[in-house]
Motif scaffolding. Sequence first.
Motif, short mmCIF file in Angstrom:
data_model
loop_
_atom_site.label_atom_id
_atom_site.label_comp_id
_atom_site.label_asym_id
_atom_site.label_seq_id
_atom_site.Cartn_x
_atom_site.Cartn_y
_atom_site.Cartn_z
N VAL A 46 7.14 6.28 -5.10
CA VAL A 46 7.73 7.57 -5.47
C VAL A 46 7.32 7.96 -6.88
O VAL A 46 7.04 9.14 -7.16
N ILE A 47 7.24 6.99 -7.77
CA ILE A 47 6.81 7.28 -9.15
C ILE A 47 5.35 7.73 -9.16
O ILE A 47 4.97 8.66 -9.88
N ILE A 48 4.51 7.07 -8.35
CA ILE A 48 3.11 7.50 -8.23
C ILE A 48 3.04 8.94 -7.74
O ILE A 48 2.27 9.76 -8.26
N ALA A 49 3.86 9.26 -6.73
CA ALA A 49 3.90 10.63 -6.21
C ALA A 49 4.31 11.61 -7.30
O ALA A 49 3.74 12.72 -7.40
N ILE A 60 4.13 14.08 -22.43
CA ILE A 60 4.83 12.82 -22.70
C ILE A 60 5.22 12.14 -21.39
O ILE A 60 5.03 10.93 -21.22
N VAL A 61 5.76 12.96 -20.46
CA VAL A 61 6.17 12.39 -19.17
C VAL A 61 4.97 11.81 -18.43
O VAL A 61 5.04 10.72 -17.85
N LEU A 62 3.84 12.51 -18.47
CA LEU A 62 2.63 12.02 -17.81
C LEU A 62 2.15 10.72 -18.45
O LEU A 62 1.76 9.78 -17.76
N ILE A 63 2.19 10.68 -19.77
CA ILE A 63 1.76 9.46 -20.48
C ILE A 63 2.68 8.29 -20.15
O ILE A 63 2.23 7.18 -19.85
N VAL A 64 3.99 8.58 -20.18
CA VAL A 64 4.97 7.52 -19.88
C VAL A 64 4.78 7.02 -18.44
O VAL A 64 4.80 5.82 -18.17
N GLY A 65 4.59 7.97 -17.50
CA GLY A 65 4.36 7.59 -16.12
C GLY A 65 3.10 6.77 -15.95
O GLY A 65 3.08 5.78 -15.22
N GLY A 66 2.03 7.19 -16.66
CA GLY A 66 0.78 6.45 -16.59
C GLY A 66 0.92 5.04 -17.14
O GLY A 66 0.42 4.07 -16.55
N VAL A 67 1.62 4.92 -18.28
CA VAL A 67 1.85 3.60 -18.88
C VAL A 67 2.66 2.71 -17.92
O VAL A 67 2.39 1.52 -17.76
N PHE A 68 3.66 3.33 -17.27
CA PHE A 68 4.49 2.58 -16.33
C PHE A 68 3.65 2.05 -15.17
O PHE A 68 3.78 0.88 -14.77
N LEU A 69 2.79 2.89 -14.64
CA LEU A 69 1.95 2.47 -13.50
C LEU A 69 0.95 1.40 -13.91
O LEU A 69 0.70 0.45 -13.17
N LEU A 84 9.32 -4.94 -1.02
CA LEU A 84 8.97 -3.66 -0.42
C LEU A 84 9.82 -2.54 -1.01
O LEU A 84 9.32 -1.45 -1.29
N PHE A 85 11.11 -2.80 -1.20
CA PHE A 85 11.99 -1.79 -1.81
C PHE A 85 11.49 -1.43 -3.21
O PHE A 85 11.41 -0.26 -3.58
N GLN A 86 11.13 -2.45 -3.99
CA GLN A 86 10.63 -2.20 -5.34
C GLN A 86 9.31 -1.44 -5.31
O GLN A 86 9.08 -0.53 -6.12
N PHE A 87 8.45 -1.80 -4.36
CA PHE A 87 7.16 -1.11 -4.28
C PHE A 87 7.35 0.34 -3.86
O PHE A 87 6.60 1.22 -4.30
N ASN A 103 0.83 -1.19 0.00
CA ASN A 103 0.00 0.00 0.00
C ASN A 103 0.87 1.25 0.00
O ASN A 103 1.88 1.29 0.72
N PRO A 104 0.51 2.30 -0.79
CA PRO A 104 1.35 3.50 -0.86
C PRO A 104 1.59 4.17 0.48
O PRO A 104 2.63 4.80 0.69
N ILE A 105 0.64 4.06 1.40
CA ILE A 105 0.81 4.70 2.71
C ILE A 105 1.43 3.73 3.71
O ILE A 105 2.47 4.01 4.33
N LEU A 106 0.83 2.57 3.87
CA LEU A 106 1.30 1.62 4.88
C LEU A 106 2.61 0.95 4.49
O LEU A 106 3.39 0.56 5.34
N GLY A 107 2.85 0.83 3.21
CA GLY A 107 4.01 0.10 2.74
C GLY A 107 3.66 -1.35 2.55
O GLY A 107 3.31 -1.78 1.46
N TYR A 108 3.76 -2.13 3.65
CA TYR A 108 3.47 -3.56 3.56
C TYR A 108 2.60 -3.97 4.74
O TYR A 108 2.89 -3.65 5.89
N PHE A 109 1.51 -4.67 4.44
CA PHE A 109 0.62 -5.22 5.46
C PHE A 109 0.70 -6.74 5.36
O PHE A 109 0.32 -7.33 4.35
N PRO A 110 1.21 -7.43 6.42
CA PRO A 110 1.42 -8.87 6.33
C PRO A 110 0.16 -9.70 6.53
O PRO A 110 0.18 -10.91 6.34
N GLY A 111 -0.94 -9.04 6.91
CA GLY A 111 -2.16 -9.79 7.20
C GLY A 111 -2.20 -10.18 8.66
O GLY A 111 -1.20 -10.13 9.38
N ILE A 112 -3.38 -10.58 9.12
CA ILE A 112 -3.54 -11.04 10.50
C ILE A 112 -3.15 -12.51 10.52
O ILE A 112 -3.88 -13.38 10.05
#
Length: 738
Positions: free
Chosen positions: A192-195, A220-229, A184-187, A163-172
């Motif tokens: 940051v790219i989403i931001a 172009i940057v917005l399109i590239v960023g959108g495609v990446f996401l 987690l590092f990759q996410f 999750n962008p805010i929590l980072g990683y939630f392992p579940g109950i």
Amino acid sequence: MLFLKIVLSQPRFRTLLFVLTILSLVCTQIPLLNYLGFEFAVLMSIVGSYSAGLLALVLAPHASENTYKHFTLSAGAGLLLLVPPLMIISANALFVRNCSFAGGLTIYLLGPVPAVIFVVALAVLVTSLVSRWRKTVLTIAVIAVLSHILVVTLISPQIFAFNPILGYFPGITYDESLRIGSSLFQFRILTVIIAAVLLLAADMVRGRKAKAPVSQTKRIVLIVGGVFLVSAYWFSDRLGFSSSEEFIRAELGGVYESEHFTILYPKDAVTTEEIERLAARHEFHFNTIARELRILPVRKIRSFLYASAEQKGRLIGAAGTNIAKPWRWELHVNLNDVNRVLKHEMVHIMAADFGFPLLRISLNSGLIEGLAMAVERVEYDETLHRLAAQIFATGLRPDVESLFSVSGFLKSHGGTSYVLAGSFCRYLIDQYGMRRFKWLYRTGSFESFYNKELPVLIAEWRRFISVPEPSVSERTRAAYMFRRPSIFGRECARVIAEVNEETRNAMRRGDFEAAVELSRRSLELTRSPEAILQHANALLRSGRSEAAIEFGTEALADSMITHTLLPLYLTLGDAHWKLGNALEAGRLYDALYSVHLSPAYDEACGIRRFGLRDPSGEQLREFILGDVADSLRIPWLESGMAKSRFSQLLPYLLGRELIAEKRMDEARRTLMLPRPMSMGVLEFFRLRRLATVHLELKEYEKVKICLWESLNYTTKESHRFENEELIRWCDWLEGREL
């Protein structure tokens, strides 16, 4: 300096800084939050990032409508808010052990820091889009982003979420070891790219409002960023960010349809005959549970079986914890755990028939787990009522009433909670009937359906289970199993769990020197019972018997933890036997056997006690103590049997090895001794194993005979329950010619 002057002049900044400081000070007094670790990082990710977002709304006028200046100023202020909590919780290491400061700092940098960047970017976008109700809009947006965790874990098989805010939630989950890895590092790079995309969108919105032309580069940057996401979302299963049902199906590869189940299984690890037997076991438990719960679900249940804990952890999370999702009519079980937990998890699913609407569960954790335990009736090789009586006899004073509150069940030690809730629910069902209990399960209201308040019902149950009084050995056994703190009461629980897991893996692969060093590292963090047992065993297996005896004897001298170290008697007995001190070894084996810690320990002690007096005992010592390589164990035993016609232990040991190799015909011939074994405990296990062999060979009448005969060598009511169910299982298979 201008940055600090602007930020420090803001009343909102000073207020938020005060709130976060007070919150951090409060955390220093709360277990699991009182050191720099995963739980504290999660809390700061939520509170810190939201605080930074609120601050960004206030700082908008100081940015002169410049999107990137607004972001830089706000992000800097938000990151500054994270500094006092980090300093306070780090300083608390002077009072509370922090087992891995570097690991905690890494999690902090991957948790709250990217969360602040994301929420600040979100706040900048909000200020660009609306001029009124900005705080409300931001709050709704933050809640929506956090709700993603709930949505993902409810609608898909996985229990973890990135999750962008929590980072990683392992579940109950009851898994204490928390291995996030590189995902987690990759996410967080993705966060940051989403931001950045949010910032670019905010800048374009502001430009449009100012009627300024949007440059082609930004488009172009917005399109590239959108495609990446979009690509990241599309390939999120492969990246480890999510795990859809389709992805799990493809990974497992095998699908089997029965009357009431769709079973998804690892195709490469299960044969056609095995999956047919597994499907029959599913249907058998379905029939048994439906009859007990007085229901007949009409919807098919999906059963996901995983080849290993590692595979399950990677695909849905909860590597070592088997789970059910009644609202999805599915269960997730490790293949090696099927016989042990399938019935329990299936009760959770089938209770959906009378659970709370939509979620199809009880809103009370004590009733959810209590019902499943009540249907099983047996745990830890003992009946639930007997175990519950033993818990109270040890001097423990668990708050049974709190087990049926919102959070009380999770706060207590897991084994204690399950046993007490199960025994109490079994009592309610037997005394007042299943119909009332089903209404209780749905509503959680004891008084409405029993006309008695919960404390009164608990008092009735306590009187019921108090007779007969548990023996000294039963109390000792109960103290070992139940006088343990929950994860909330242990130091560095997650770090130590990871080190102990590494030690277990080293022992499995035979790297005993590595196991010695890993267990020593765990002991340096805290002298937990598991670390002590692992270290003593690693010393023994690495050939240092004297060191194992010295270390183990010293550990047992600590009266505060002696009750948690009962398995150490086996290790010390083995060490003494290796050194030729058979008399002391026998004394230690007898001491452990008298407690009846578990069937596995009873058998291990029985084998060793038999070996000490067997005609081939001295020759068998090398084999019993694990010094014979796995590939040589069967030939070694066969050679021993050819030389000795008087040993009863050799064929018993050979039969065990042949069963493990699935050589059932040979195992049957080996285990069919001309006369009963002279030690009752081994005769009990011989008959049980012979029953297993006959079951595999589909000789159902012989299975029943072995099970009936085995009851002559035990007095436990739990064994009678288990044998009766196995006999019903034979009847079920016989009726279907499986």
